[in-house]
Design a protein around this motif. Structure first.
Motif, PDB file in Angstrom:
ATOM      1  N   ILE A  78     -11.037  -0.280 -12.510  1.00  0.00           N
ATOM      2  CA  ILE A  78     -10.599  -1.611 -12.887  1.00  0.00           C
ATOM      3  C   ILE A  78      -9.158  -1.642 -13.385  1.00  0.00           C
ATOM      4  N   SER A  79      -8.677  -0.559 -13.992  1.00  0.00           N
ATOM      5  CA  SER A  79      -7.309  -0.560 -14.511  1.00  0.00           C
ATOM      6  C   SER A  79      -6.279  -0.704 -13.394  1.00  0.00           C
ATOM      7  N   TRP A  80      -6.644  -0.277 -12.162  1.00  0.00           N
ATOM      8  CA  TRP A  80      -5.707  -0.357 -11.051  1.00  0.00           C
ATOM      9  C   TRP A  80      -5.498  -1.784 -10.551  1.00  0.00           C
ATOM     10  N   VAL A  81      -6.371  -2.706 -10.948  1.00  0.00           N
ATOM     11  CA  VAL A  81      -6.163  -4.107 -10.567  1.00  0.00           C
ATOM     12  C   VAL A  81      -4.883  -4.634 -11.203  1.00  0.00           C
ATOM     13  N   GLY A  82      -4.666  -4.301 -12.464  1.00  0.00           N
ATOM     14  CA  GLY A  82      -3.429  -4.695 -13.127  1.00  0.00           C
ATOM     15  C   GLY A  82      -2.259  -3.809 -12.755  1.00  0.00           C
ATOM     16  N   THR A  83      -2.503  -2.497 -12.645  1.00  0.00           N
ATOM     17  CA  THR A  83      -1.433  -1.552 -12.346  1.00  0.00           C
ATOM     18  C   THR A  83      -0.847  -1.769 -10.960  1.00  0.00           C
ATOM     19  N   ALA A  84      -1.688  -2.105  -9.980  1.00  0.00           N
ATOM     20  CA  ALA A  84      -1.208  -2.318  -8.612  1.00  0.00           C
ATOM     21  C   ALA A  84      -0.180  -3.446  -8.555  1.00  0.00           C
ATOM     22  N   TYR A  85      -0.420  -4.508  -9.311  1.00  0.00           N
ATOM     23  CA  TYR A  85       0.508  -5.638  -9.341  1.00  0.00           C
ATOM     24  C   TYR A  85       1.854  -5.210  -9.936  1.00  0.00           C
ATOM     25  N   LEU A  86       1.806  -4.497 -11.053  1.00  0.00           N
ATOM     26  CA  LEU A  86       3.037  -4.053 -11.706  1.00  0.00           C
ATOM     27  C   LEU A  86       3.789  -3.032 -10.852  1.00  0.00           C
ATOM     28  N   LEU A  87       3.050  -2.175 -10.159  1.00  0.00           N
ATOM     29  CA  LEU A  87       3.682  -1.175  -9.306  1.00  0.00           C
ATOM     30  C   LEU A  87       4.480  -1.844  -8.186  1.00  0.00           C
ATOM     31  N   ALA A  88       3.867  -2.835  -7.533  1.00  0.00           N
ATOM     32  CA  ALA A  88       4.561  -3.547  -6.462  1.00  0.00           C
ATOM     33  C   ALA A  88       5.747  -4.335  -7.003  1.00  0.00           C
ATOM     34  N   THR A  89       5.567  -4.951  -8.157  1.00  0.00           N
ATOM     35  CA  THR A  89       6.667  -5.697  -8.773  1.00  0.00           C
ATOM     36  C   THR A  89       7.850  -4.792  -9.062  1.00  0.00           C
ATOM     37  N   CYS A  90       7.562  -3.614  -9.579  1.00  0.00           N
ATOM     38  CA  CYS A  90       8.616  -2.659  -9.930  1.00  0.00           C
ATOM     39  C   CYS A  90       9.400  -2.227  -8.690  1.00  0.00           C
ATOM     40  N   ALA A  91       8.696  -1.975  -7.597  1.00  0.00           N
ATOM     41  CA  ALA A  91       9.343  -1.440  -6.399  1.00  0.00           C
ATOM     42  C   ALA A  91      10.104  -2.504  -5.621  1.00  0.00           C
ATOM     43  N   PHE A  92       9.588  -3.732  -5.573  1.00  0.00           N
ATOM     44  CA  PHE A  92      10.146  -4.729  -4.667  1.00  0.00           C
ATOM     45  C   PHE A  92      11.027  -5.776  -5.342  1.00  0.00           C
ATOM     46  N   THR A  93      10.944  -5.916  -6.668  1.00  0.00           N
ATOM     47  CA  THR A  93      11.730  -6.953  -7.344  1.00  0.00           C
ATOM     48  C   THR A  93      13.227  -6.849  -7.069  1.00  0.00           C
ATOM     49  N   PRO A  94      13.853  -5.673  -7.235  1.00  0.00           N
ATOM     50  CA  PRO A  94      15.311  -5.623  -7.031  1.00  0.00           C
ATOM     51  C   PRO A  94      15.724  -5.874  -5.590  1.00  0.00           C
ATOM     52  N   LEU A  95      14.798  -5.710  -4.647  1.00  0.00           N
ATOM     53  CA  LEU A  95      15.117  -5.928  -3.239  1.00  0.00           C
ATOM     54  C   LEU A  95      15.518  -7.376  -2.980  1.00  0.00           C
ATOM     55  N   TYR A  96      14.985  -8.302  -3.759  1.00  0.00           N
ATOM     56  CA  TYR A  96      15.227  -9.719  -3.501  1.00  0.00           C
ATOM     57  C   TYR A  96      16.657 -10.134  -3.806  1.00  0.00           C
ATOM     58  N   GLY A  97      17.363  -9.353  -4.629  1.00  0.00           N
ATOM     59  CA  GLY A  97      18.775  -9.635  -4.810  1.00  0.00           C
ATOM     60  C   GLY A  97      19.534  -9.451  -3.509  1.00  0.00           C
ATOM     61  N   ARG A  98      19.251  -8.349  -2.809  1.00  0.00           N
ATOM     62  CA  ARG A  98      19.880  -8.104  -1.514  1.00  0.00           C
ATOM     63  C   ARG A  98      19.404  -9.115  -0.467  1.00  0.00           C
ATOM     64  N   LEU A  99      18.087  -9.399  -0.459  1.00  0.00           N
ATOM     65  CA  LEU A  99      17.549 -10.332   0.521  1.00  0.00           C
ATOM     66  C   LEU A  99      18.137 -11.727   0.350  1.00  0.00           C
ATOM     67  N   SER A 100      18.451 -12.113  -0.884  1.00  0.00           N
ATOM     68  CA  SER A 100      19.025 -13.437  -1.122  1.00  0.00           C
ATOM     69  C   SER A 100      20.384 -13.579  -0.457  1.00  0.00           C
ATOM     70  N   ASP A 101      21.117 -12.476  -0.357  1.00  0.00           N
ATOM     71  CA  ASP A 101      22.388 -12.504   0.361  1.00  0.00           C
ATOM     72  C   ASP A 101      22.179 -12.388   1.867  1.00  0.00           C
TER      73      ASP A 101
END
Length: 567
Positions: A78-101
């Motif tokens: 059950i702990s991975w339900v929350g961890t999976a969301y944070l893991l994806a957020t951590c990896a993909f969040t900074p990508l959107y700065g580049r994608l916005s350009d």
């Protein structure tokens, strides 16, 4: 027939068709500071709704975990339900700065909203625990991008001085999402089932998608022309290595501290080795190999972006440590119900909204940010210290409102630090600068949950073993560590020992959070003041008004530049 007195260039006669054609031309090529007032509010409405949903999802799941685990009989996962969301957020969040350009603001924002919506839909339809974990990861890809693109779009449409005020209203939606996630999730789950808590969000995702799709059409420099060009500019190596090292680090902390495996266990050694290896590979990719790295090495060489990033990291560690474990203190030490325990986070959310409005108003009025940061930035430390000293016999006022200064102070801190960052970097790097700051914040979120969980489980195991002895004690300790809800049903004598053990373990987490937020305050001392009116192209100097063409003079009858208006 022309004569010498006839002008060589004849001014156009501005009839209705001319003006209408001009309006259509300008609408197609509007810059972010030129969008009409109605379009601007529609865009803001779309990104604010998405912000609300992203925050709602971060706290909603916590109240749904018992129901989800009981349906699938997979409590150990059950702990991975929350961890999976944070893991994806951590990896993909900074990508959107580049994608916005690369994709344009609308393309990047709608990509994030689409991922979040599809992930939420998949959660509601999940047939198994593994499926819902994957769905939460999918939703996390979009969740972090929603915040990044919202900050970038707000930065586009407002002058630097007005930006804080616009961002403060956005933070009201953020605070509402964080505060309502727990109570709303519990209410919907109790009446209609946990799946409904996910599915009921879909109409709002659709509304956000429609509002931005129809209105978010202004032009910014650097937009890629083809899908192939966009795909080439993505930092795949950075994403993969981030996922790998963060996942390995989480696995190591889980094996070593949650499951209490010895240091010489193969799983402990291997996950720690992989975490170190992939982190080094991440640095190699970002600093040497990636064409457009998410880490942005040029910003790493500048003092202010690095200090803002460190601040965001430390603040996020404190916030997520408190948010995840503060309600547990009420459940296990005060023996409150889960819904009542969750409501103790509400003062934090309300004060966050108030602090955001105050910070935006102050910066808009004075054009300064350092004074307010240093004055109110100490409040999270005060709140964390108050939480650390809570007792069972503390007054109701202390029990309910000790956390309130944290929301107020952190709202001011995070908002002023974003404005400080944007004030110290070129306007052309706003998108990647925002993504850069969000990267450190994401690392702090994951670190806050993982490190605090490791501290909590390690201390709790030690305290329980110190107090509980006799036949069957290892099994009793294991069951108590796995389920906080078991505490209220224990015999009085054993219950007292367990409550004291939880109190000591949770207070260790709160001490760590207190140290983290104090360190963040020390870091902010080194960030200098800079007038928010400096180098702001949205506010022309009154002694040097810009030269305007006839086309611009006529178009003012139709379009009012956003730079001349204030929220």
């Amino acid at each position: 027939m022309s004569s010498e007195r006839d002008p060589l260039l004849v001014a156009p006669s501005w009839n209705h068709e001319n003006v209408q054609g001009l309006e259509e031309t300008r609408e197609k090529k509007l810059g972010p500071l030129e969008v009409s007032r109605s379009n601007r509010w529609a865009i803001l409405g779309g990104i604010w709704i998405a912000n609300f949903l992203a925050c709602l999802n971060s706290t909603l799941v916590a109240t749904l975990l018992p129901s989800i685990s009981s349906e699938f009989n997979k409590s150990h996962q059950i702990s991975w339900v929350g961890t999976a969301y944070l893991l994806a957020t951590c990896a993909f969040t900074p990508l959107y700065g580049r994608l916005s350009d690369a994709m344009g603001r609308r393309g990047a924002n709608q990509t994030a909203v689409l991922f979040a919506a599809l992930g939420t839909l998949a959660c509601g339809l999940s047939p198994s625990m593994n499926f819902i974990i994957a769905a939460r990861f999918f939703a996390g890809i979009g969740g972090g991008g929603i915040f990044t693109t919202a900050a970038i779009i707000t930065s586009d449409m407002f002058s630097l001085r007005s930006r804080g005020l616009a961002q403060s209203i956005s933070n009201i939606f953020t605070g509402a999402g964080l505060g309502l996630g727990g109570p709303l999730g519990g209410l919907i789950s109790d009446r209609y089932g946990w799946r409904a808590a996910f599915l009921v969000q879909l109409p709002l995702f659709l509304l956000s998608f429609v509002l931005t799709g129809y209105n978010l059409r202004y032009v910014t420099p650097g937009k890629g022309k083809t899908s192939k060009e966009v795909l080439k500019r993505i930092d795949y190596g950075g994403i993969f290595t981030t996922l790998a090292w963060v996942f390995s680090a989480l696995a190591f902390l889980s094996y070593r501290y949650n499951e209490q495996l010895p240091w010489d266990d193969t799983r402990v050694i291997s996950t720690l080795a992989f975490a170190i290896l992939f982190f080094l590979l991440f640095l190699l990719v970002e600093l040497k190999l990636a064409v457009e790295p998410v880490l942005v090495p040029s910003l790493l060489k500048q003092k202010i972006p690095v200090l803002v990033g460190i601040n965001n990291f430390l603040v996020a560690i404190c916030n997520f440590s408190i948010m995840y474990f503060f309600p547990m203190w009420f459940q296990t030490v005060m023996l409150s119900s889960a819904s009542t325990a969750g409501l103790h986070l509400l003062p934090d959310s309300i004060s966050m909204s108030v602090g955001s409005i105050f910070a935006g108003w102050f910066m808009h009025r004075t054009g300064k940010y350092r004074t307010i940061t240093l004055t109110f930035g100490i409040l999270p430390f005060v709140a964390a210290a108050l939480i650390t000293t809570l007792r069972e016999d503390s007054s109701p006022t202390r029990l309910w409102f000790s956390i309130a200064p944290m929301g107020f102070g952190n709202a001011i801190t995070l908002q002023t630090m974003l404005i400080a960052l944007l004030a110290h970097i070129p306007k052309s790097t706003i998108a990647i600068g925002t993504g850069f700051s969000q990267l450190f914040k994401s690392f702090g979120q994951v670190g806050g949950v993982a490190i605090s969980s490791a501290i909590f489980q390690s201390v709790l195991d030690r305290e329980l073993r110190k107090r509980i002895h006799g036949p069957g004690s290892p099994d009793i300790i294991k069951r108590i560590r796995e389920s906080a809800r078991l505490v209220i049903s224990l015999p009085p004598g054993l219950q007292r020992d367990v409550r004291d053990s939880y109190d000591v373990a949770l207070k260790n987490v709160f001490v760590m959070a207190t140290c983290s937020t104090f360190a963040a305050y020390i870091v902010r001392l080194a960030i200098p003041e800079k007038s928010l009116d400096e180098s702001d192209p949205a506010i022309p100097h009154p002694q040097n008004p810009p030269v305007r063409s006839d086309v611009e003079n006529v178009s003012d009858a139709v379009l009012r530049p956003a730079a001349t208006s204030r929220l």
